[in-house]
Design an enzyme around this catalytic site. Structure first.
Site, mmCIF file in Angstrom:
data_model
loop_
_atom_site.group_PDB
_atom_site.id
_atom_site.type_symbol
_atom_site.label_atom_id
_atom_site.label_comp_id
_atom_site.label_asym_id
_atom_site.label_seq_id
_atom_site.Cartn_x
_atom_site.Cartn_y
_atom_site.Cartn_z
ATOM 1 N N ASP A 1 0.952 -1.175 -0.027
ATOM 2 C CA ASP A 1 0.060 0.015 0.066
ATOM 3 C C ASP A 1 0.752 1.330 -0.167
ATOM 4 O OD1 ASP A 1 -1.941 -1.939 0.166
ATOM 5 O OD2 ASP A 1 -2.912 -1.250 2.155
ATOM 6 N N LYS B 1 -7.177 -4.873 -3.257
ATOM 7 C CA LYS B 1 -7.718 -5.595 -1.984
ATOM 8 C C LYS B 1 -8.667 -4.237 -1.513
ATOM 9 C CE LYS B 1 -3.922 -4.257 1.170
ATOM 10 N NZ LYS B 1 -4.771 -3.205 1.846
ATOM 11 N N CYS C 1 -1.945 -3.180 7.504
ATOM 12 C CA CYS C 1 -1.902 -4.086 6.454
ATOM 13 C C CYS C 1 -0.473 -4.874 6.453
ATOM 14 C CB CYS C 1 -2.067 -3.206 5.278
ATOM 15 S SG CYS C 1 -3.872 -2.646 5.123
HETATM 16 C C1 VGL Z 1 -4.793 0.331 5.844
HETATM 17 C C2 VGL Z 1 -6.292 1.425 7.279
HETATM 18 C C3 VGL Z 1 -7.425 1.317 6.023
HETATM 19 C C4 VGL Z 1 -3.130 -0.203 5.763
HETATM 20 C C5 VGL Z 1 -5.449 0.232 4.698
HETATM 21 O O1 VGL Z 1 -2.717 -0.048 4.226
HETATM 22 O O2 VGL Z 1 -2.483 -0.290 6.753
HETATM 23 N N1 VGL Z 1 -5.154 0.920 7.083
HETATM 24 N N2 VGL Z 1 -6.863 0.654 5.060
#
Ligand code: VGL
Ligand code: ZN
Length: 208
Positions: free
Chosen positions: A14, A112, A157
């Site tokens: 991410d 995702k 994540c």
């Molecule tokens: C994430 C919160 C919501 C992450 C993704 O990448 O850790 N955290 N969506």
């Protein structure tokens, strides 16, 4: 630590604009991991990116639950869910990868969180803990035995991805200084403890 190009893979979690400076869910120091991650790509033959990729009005957004605030939790059918600011909505600039991330290195991109009613922290299974993303099959088909994980956020994540990889029988190394946490109510320290308890190895990039 010696990296084996045939059986090791690098999973980059991410690295998106919304998790970096000025983004909707900016992780403190999020941008700082990009050069470390870019420097590691040449060491791996197989690098995989994840991309948080939510529908507009996603169930994980506080805005979808009138009266609820960001970072509160609610009970959903699959369990407790933390509520977030709207982030990484499909097709928006915030969902794009960080402009300095060397995107050419991705052999695959696992999106995702695109089911409107289920969040997905892990690169392997959604937050209902049963819906797969397909990454487990991808890695096993390619003979991967160990994954190196870095990215955002350490306590969400990265943590869930690392624990799931371990549960799937992979050896797991988390590159801690190439990751950053959100840290809600001590979640970053708890994440480090949970990873160590699960047999995940924590390293810094300079040891690789
Ligand atoms: C994430 C919160 C919501 C992450 C993704 O990448 O850790 N955290 N969506
Ligand atoms: Zn998300």
């Amino acid at each position: 630590m010696t990296i084996d190009r045939r059986t090791d893979a690098f999973i980059v979690i991410d690295i998106q604009r919304d998790f970096c400076r000025g983004g909707a869910l900016a992780v403190p120091g999020g941008d700082d991991v990009v050069p470390l991650i870019n420097r590691l790509f040449p060491r791996f033959t197989l690098s995989i990116f994840t991309q948080d990729w939510h529908t507009a009005g996603h169930v994980s957004f506080a805005s979808a639950h009138p009266g609820k605030n960001n970072y509160e939790t609610i009970a959903l059918t699959y369990g407790e869910q933390t509520l977030w600011p709207d982030h990484c909505v499909q097709g928006t600039d915030g969902a794009d990868f960080h402009p300095l991330l060397d995107q050419m290195n991705a052999a695959a991109i696992i999106r995702k969180g695109y089911h409107a009613a289920v969040d997905s922290y892990s690169a392997f299974f959604e937050n209902d803990r049963s819906t797969p993303t397909g990454l487990a099959g991808f890695l096993s088909t390619l003979g991967v035995q160990r994954v190196f994980i870095a990215g955002l956020a350490t306590d969400f994540c990265v943590l869930y991805s690392a624990l799931d990889a371990r549960a799937l029988g992979l050896d797991v190394v988390v590159i801690d200084d190439a990751s950053r946490g959100i840290d809600i109510n001590g979640s970053l320290a708890a994440a480090h403890e949970a990873m160590i308890r699960a047999g995940i190895i924590l390293v810094t990039a300079d040891t690789l």
